[in-house]
Design a protein around this motif. Structure first.
Motif, PDB file in Angstrom:
ATOM      1  N   LEU A  37     -30.095  -2.588  24.204  1.00  0.00           N
ATOM      2  CA  LEU A  37     -29.175  -3.412  24.715  1.00  0.00           C
ATOM      3  C   LEU A  37     -29.736  -4.544  23.080  1.00  0.00           C
ATOM      4  O   LEU A  37     -28.601  -5.533  23.120  1.00  0.00           O
ATOM      5  N   ARG A  38     -30.312  -4.701  23.120  1.00  0.00           N
ATOM      6  CA  ARG A  38     -31.412  -6.142  21.643  1.00  0.00           C
ATOM      7  C   ARG A  38     -30.298  -5.393  20.687  1.00  0.00           C
ATOM      8  O   ARG A  38     -30.280  -6.413  20.120  1.00  0.00           O
ATOM      9  N   ARG A  39     -30.794  -4.322  20.438  1.00  0.00           N
ATOM     10  CA  ARG A  39     -30.061  -3.840  19.193  1.00  0.00           C
ATOM     11  C   ARG A  39     -28.403  -4.655  18.927  1.00  0.00           C
ATOM     12  O   ARG A  39     -28.149  -4.886  17.891  1.00  0.00           O
ATOM     13  N   ALA A  40     -27.360  -3.664  20.111  1.00  0.00           N
ATOM     14  CA  ALA A  40     -26.754  -4.124  20.363  1.00  0.00           C
ATOM     15  C   ALA A  40     -26.432  -5.793  20.188  1.00  0.00           C
ATOM     16  O   ALA A  40     -24.948  -5.828  19.008  1.00  0.00           O
ATOM     17  N   ASN A  41     -26.980  -6.494  20.638  1.00  0.00           N
ATOM     18  CA  ASN A  41     -26.671  -7.959  19.914  1.00  0.00           C
ATOM     19  C   ASN A  41     -27.504  -8.406  19.153  1.00  0.00           C
ATOM     20  O   ASN A  41     -26.434  -8.986  18.998  1.00  0.00           O
ATOM     21  N   ARG A  42     -28.145  -7.502  18.770  1.00  0.00           N
ATOM     22  CA  ARG A  42     -28.126  -8.140  17.229  1.00  0.00           C
ATOM     23  C   ARG A  42     -27.360  -7.931  16.030  1.00  0.00           C
ATOM     24  O   ARG A  42     -26.808  -8.311  15.564  1.00  0.00           O
ATOM     25  N   HIS A  43     -26.393  -6.956  16.023  1.00  0.00           N
ATOM     26  CA  HIS A  43     -25.590  -5.924  15.546  1.00  0.00           C
ATOM     27  C   HIS A  43     -24.441  -7.172  15.903  1.00  0.00           C
ATOM     28  O   HIS A  43     -23.280  -7.593  15.406  1.00  0.00           O
ATOM     29  N   ASN A  44     -24.198  -7.558  17.038  1.00  0.00           N
ATOM     30  CA  ASN A  44     -22.837  -8.746  17.597  1.00  0.00           C
ATOM     31  C   ASN A  44     -23.016  -9.693  16.293  1.00  0.00           C
ATOM     32  O   ASN A  44     -22.517 -10.458  15.849  1.00  0.00           O
ATOM     33  N   GLU A  45     -24.673 -10.840  16.750  1.00  0.00           N
ATOM     34  CA  GLU A  45     -24.879 -12.004  15.650  1.00  0.00           C
ATOM     35  C   GLU A  45     -24.211 -11.402  14.436  1.00  0.00           C
ATOM     36  O   GLU A  45     -24.185 -12.229  14.736  1.00  0.00           O
TER      37      GLU A  45
END
Length: 111
Positions: A100-108
């Motif tokens: 989830l953290r990695r997906a959110n960083r990617h999203n940002e």
């Protein structure tokens, strides 16, 4: 909002979604052909039972490829008496949090 849930066709199948990643790409292409300036947002779930690291990477790659305006991300959480809750190979909470953290960083970085 055009939710994709996962960037991996096998995970989509396990989720009982009625589409493939390629079909999803076609839908996005159609939207962009008809409305080039359309803002496209989506939803994805990470850590569905049985999701491997490689399958999760496919989700990140789809996010990068599509260049969504925003992706709402969520970690899978089992609900009582649902097929997913009964599946083997549940992804650990720590791994779901990491994804989830990695997906959110990617999203940002894509926004």
């Amino acid at each position: 909002n055009v939710p994709f849930q996962s960037g991996d066709t096998e995970v989509l199948k396990a989720m009982n979604r009625g589409y493939t990643v390629e079909r999803y790409r076609e839908v996005i292409r159609q939207i962009r052909a008809e409305i080039p300036d359309a803002a496209i947002t989506a939803d994805t779930i990470v850590g569905f039972p049985g999701e491997t690291e490689e399958q999760f990477q496919n989700t990140l790659e789809l996010m990068e490829e599509i260049q969504f305006d925003h992706v709402h991300t969520a970690a899978y959480s089992p609900r009582p008496n649902t097929p997913g809750a009964l599946m083997e190979k549940q992804v650990s909470d720590s791994e779901k949090e990491s994804r989830l953290r990695r997906a959110n960083r990617h999203n940002e970085t894509d926004s």
